[in-house]
Each structure stands twice: as C-alpha cells, then as structure tokens.
Design an enzyme around this catalytic site. Structure first.
Site, PDB file in Angstrom:
ATOM      1  N   ASP A 167     -44.930   3.647 -22.649  1.00 50.35           N
ATOM      2  CA  ASP A 167     -44.520   3.198 -21.306  1.00 50.35           C
ATOM      3  C   ASP A 167     -44.430   4.417 -20.395  1.00 50.35           C
ATOM      4  OD1 ASP A 167     -42.581   0.594 -20.100  1.00 50.35           O
ATOM      5  OD2 ASP A 167     -42.542   2.546 -19.107  1.00 50.35           O
ATOM      6  N   ASP A 177     -48.286  -0.313 -16.757  1.00 50.18           N
ATOM      7  CA  ASP A 177     -47.870   0.998 -17.290  1.00 50.18           C
ATOM      8  C   ASP A 177     -47.434   0.971 -18.748  1.00 50.18           C
ATOM      9  OD1 ASP A 177     -45.160   0.159 -17.270  1.00 50.18           O
ATOM     10  OD2 ASP A 177     -44.524   2.174 -16.697  1.00 50.18           O
ATOM     11  N   GLU A 178     -47.800  -0.083 -19.505  1.00 47.88           N
ATOM     12  CA  GLU A 178     -47.398  -0.083 -20.919  1.00 47.88           C
ATOM     13  C   GLU A 178     -48.413  -0.763 -21.822  1.00 47.88           C
ATOM     14  OE1 GLU A 178     -44.104  -2.677 -22.092  1.00 47.88           O
ATOM     15  OE2 GLU A 178     -44.000  -3.399 -20.027  1.00 47.88           O
TER      16      GLU A 178
HETATM   17  P1  TTP Z   1     -41.270  -0.047 -15.586  1.00 44.56           P
HETATM   18  O1  TTP Z   1     -41.973   0.575 -16.759  1.00 44.56           O
HETATM   19  O2  TTP Z   1     -40.242  -1.081 -15.852  1.00 44.56           O
HETATM   20  O3  TTP Z   1     -40.543   1.092 -14.738  1.00 44.56           O
HETATM   21  P2  TTP Z   1     -40.997   2.566 -14.410  1.00 44.56           P
HETATM   22  O4  TTP Z   1     -42.253   2.952 -15.107  1.00 44.56           O
HETATM   23  O5  TTP Z   1     -41.019   2.742 -12.928  1.00 44.56           O
HETATM   24  O6  TTP Z   1     -39.783   3.432 -14.951  1.00 44.56           O
HETATM   25  P3  TTP Z   1     -39.392   3.753 -16.467  1.00 44.56           P
HETATM   26  O7  TTP Z   1     -39.466   5.247 -16.583  1.00 44.56           O
HETATM   27  O8  TTP Z   1     -37.990   3.231 -16.615  1.00 44.56           O
HETATM   28  O9  TTP Z   1     -40.383   3.050 -17.333  1.00 44.56           O
HETATM   29  O10 TTP Z   1     -42.329  -0.670 -14.602  1.00 44.56           O
HETATM   30  C1  TTP Z   1     -43.599  -0.079 -14.378  1.00 44.56           C
HETATM   31  C2  TTP Z   1     -44.000  -0.218 -12.922  1.00 44.56           C
HETATM   32  O11 TTP Z   1     -44.010  -1.591 -12.556  1.00 44.56           O
HETATM   33  C3  TTP Z   1     -43.048   0.473 -11.955  1.00 44.56           C
HETATM   34  O12 TTP Z   1     -43.365   1.830 -11.753  1.00 44.56           O
HETATM   35  C4  TTP Z   1     -43.199  -0.351 -10.716  1.00 44.56           C
HETATM   36  C5  TTP Z   1     -43.549  -1.726 -11.210  1.00 44.56           C
HETATM   37  N1  TTP Z   1     -42.363  -2.614 -11.125  1.00 44.56           N
HETATM   38  C6  TTP Z   1     -42.208  -3.404  -9.990  1.00 44.56           C
HETATM   39  O13 TTP Z   1     -43.055  -3.402  -9.097  1.00 44.56           O
HETATM   40  N2  TTP Z   1     -41.099  -4.205  -9.894  1.00 44.56           N
HETATM   41  C7  TTP Z   1     -40.127  -4.237 -10.874  1.00 44.56           C
HETATM   42  O14 TTP Z   1     -39.114  -4.969 -10.744  1.00 44.56           O
HETATM   43  C8  TTP Z   1     -40.310  -3.418 -12.046  1.00 44.56           C
HETATM   44  C9  TTP Z   1     -39.275  -3.415 -13.144  1.00 44.56           C
HETATM   45  C10 TTP Z   1     -41.441  -2.625 -12.117  1.00 44.56           C
HETATM   46 MG    MG Z   2     -42.497   2.541 -17.128  1.00 48.18          MG
END
Ligand code: TTP
Ligand code: MG
Length: 342
Positions: free
Chosen positions: A8, A105-106
C-alpha cells in the site's frame, strides 16, 4: 504454507504531488476536490505532515482548512495518480504473476513459490518502487490476505512487516477489531457494546454466540478472521463492469456552456481510465441531478466498443440533448459500461 504480500502506497495522492513539486516536500499537503478549501469538497488524502493537524481522508475541505490554514491545498489529478499507479503495478508483476489489483494504491501478490526469503523480497520491492517512482510504500507479508493487509498497515509509512502464524497471539490479538477487513464502524460499535474491543477478545467468543448475533455467514467469518484464518485466493483478473466519473457543482448550474465544459472534462478522465485498462465501451450513460435531487439518466449504445475521446464525447452529448434542462443542475456524471478488451 502460503506467503501473501500486501503493498500500500504511503499518503499516495499527496506523495505524488510532493514528488513532482519538490518545494512541497515536508509541508502539510492536502489533496481533495478542486483544491480550493473555501469550496464544497472533501479531503482525498493528506500528507503525513498534514495528518499531524488531525486532517484525514473524507473530512470536508473547509474543516481541514480550519485545522491547518497554512496547508497547501491541491486539486485531485487522477490522470497523474493512475499513471504512477500503473508503474507501481508493473514493478509488482515482475516479482510474481499472481497479483490482485486492489485499487489505485494497493495490491496483493502471491510470493509462495519464490525461493527467496520474505524479508528479501519485501525490501527489494520497496527499493524498486522507490527507484521507479521516487515514492515510499508499506509492505506486509503473511500467510493470507487478511493478515498481510493488517501487516502492511502496522508500520506505516515506509514499513515492512512480516507476520507468521506464531505471531498471531502476540501481534494480532492486541489490535482493535476494526483492523480486520470487513469490520466497519457499525460492526465495531456492536462489538464494543458486547465488550469486545480487541481481535483477541473476539477470538475468545464462542462461534455460536457470534452466529446468533451476526448471522451464520458473517458470524463464522468473524470467528475465523479473529483466529487469523483466511483461505481466500487472490483474484488475479478483475473485469470492471463499468467506469464512471461524476462531479457535484459547488453552486447549482443553469449555464449550458458550463455543463458542456464539465461533460467534456469528465469524458476525458473516464476515457483515460478506459484506455489504461485496455477496454472499449459500448454504452455511454449521462447522469444529471437537478437542484431538487431528481436524477435523470440517458444512455446510448454504440455499434462497436469505443475507446476514443471523440466518439465517447459525441455519444455523451447525444445523451445530454435528450434531457430537458428546466431546473438548475447539481451534479453531472458519465458512465461507460458494456466494457470489452480491445
Ligand atoms: P489510502 O491507501 O487509504 O491512503 P493513503 O495512501 O493516502 O495513505 P496511507 O499512507 O495511510 O496509505 O488511499 C489511497 C488513495 O486513495 C489516497 O491517497 C487518496 C484516495 N482516497 C480517497 O480519495 N478518499 C478516501 O476516503 C480514501 C481513504 C482514499
Ligand atoms: Mg495508501
């Protein structure tokens, strides 16, 4: 024994922005909506610097601004994030052909057949992703998807966490039940009301009592998940049934030119998604929601699947023409369905 890796990206949208604009490194960056915190919209994500102010995904931009007026607010640029996402997924595919794409992103990767140690693979993947994109990610490696996902979250950002079966009691059971995939706020609250806070406390519940509280299927799932059991295979090929984009206007719109321009923009984005996945679409649907929340959709089916902006834009305008614009418009959206690999 299976070995499943979950990757992720860290603060993904914000990290991409900080990478392409180095002057933003180390600053509180908030990505969401049109990037204007005085307007309607929510936070997509915030850099780790911004999270220190209490800012998080799904928070209204206005609230984020109150918490951190000196923050850098940026518009969402899906085209760029999808491009970077593609690079990351390609790196992962070099390590194993068995990948489940979980979103922008995962992803999960099955590394059971590799002769290399988990630590070695994990470090190598992180290094390769950093070389290819300049970004950090967090990796979890465990005997199944459930535990791998928990593991990747345990040492964010830039983490590498390996969980083996004998770690379940010491490292998984102390965690709150909400860390289990499939346990949302509702179930979390019901479990709290039953006095169950940690995964370990859930593991102590007799199966029958979970079934009587949550039904057979979900009750059994909770029971198994709390023991760290998860036999789900990776789903390596995911056919999207449709791709869509929509936008809610900050102020309701009656100007046809504004609607048309927005439609062109939405078509551009959704066609970019389509092309990236190698699909064409047969059916174009336009959705219009008026200021009284009445929602109209119009669809057009093409003779053959299309993936060019030109053809899809024309179809979308055909749909638009068939809506009677008697009221102001609150939301406009485009959906492409009938998808086929072309
Ligand atoms: P996430 O992997 O949940 O968050 P992140 O990568 O920003 O942070 P982390 O380091 O905690 O993993 O989500 C991936 C992307 O998806 C995030 O950058 C933006 C998008 N996203 C949204 O648009 N709305 C949301 O509510 C969430 C949770 C994520
Ligand atoms: Mg993330």
């Amino acid at each position: 024994m299976r070995r499943i890796l979950h990757m992720d990206m860290d603060a993904f949208f914000a990290a991409v922005e900080q990478k392409r604009r180095p002057e933003l490194a180390g600053k509180p960056v908030i990505v969401g909506g049109a990037g204007d915190p005085t307007r309607r919209g929510v936070v997509s994500t915030a850099s780790y610097e911004a999270r220190k102010y209490g800012i998080h995904s799904a928070m209204p931009l206005r609230t984020a601004y109150k918490l951190c007026p000196e923050g850098v607010f940026l518009a969402v640029d899906y085209t760029e994030y999808s491009r970077v996402s593609g690079i990351v997924k390609n790196v992962l595919r070099e390590f194993s052909p068995v990948m489940e794409d979980m979103g922008i992103d995962e992803a999960f990767l099955d590394i059971s057949d590799s002769p290399r140690s988990s630590e070695n693979i994990g470090m190598d993947i992180k290094q390769r992703i950093r070389q290819a994109t300049g970004l950090t990610c967090s990796v979890g490696i465990a005997p199944n998807k459930l535990l791998a996902k928990i593991a990747s979250d345990m040492q964010k950002p830039d983490g590498l966490t390996i969980i083996v079966e004998s770690d379940i009691a010491t490292r998984i059971w102390p965690l709150p039940v909400r860390k289990l995939s499939g346990v949302g706020p509702k179930t979390g609250a019901r479990l709290t009301a039953m006095g169950i806070i940690t995964i370990g406390e859930l593991a102590l519940q007799p199966l029958e009592s979970l079934i009587s509280e949550f039904g057979h299927s979900y009750g059994s799932y909770l029971h198994e998940a709390s023991q760290g059991i998860d036999e789900r295979p990776l789903i390596t090929f995911w056919e999207p049934r449709s791709l869509s984009r929509e936008t809610t206007f900050e102020r309701d719109v009656s100007d046809w030119q504004v609607l048309a321009r927005t439609l062109v923009e939405l078509v551009k984005e959704v066609v970019a998604d389509l092309g990236e996945r190698g699909y064409g679409s047969r059916t174009v649907t336009v959705k219009i929601r008026f200021d009284d929340f009445k929602t109209h959709t119009r669809s057009l089916t093409l003779d053959a699947p299309a993936n060019t902006e030109d053809v899809i834009r024309r179809a979308a305008f055909e749909c638009m023409k068939r809506v009677a614009f008697t009221k102001k418009v609150r939301l406009i959206g485009v959906r492409l369905s009938g998808l086929d690999k072309i």
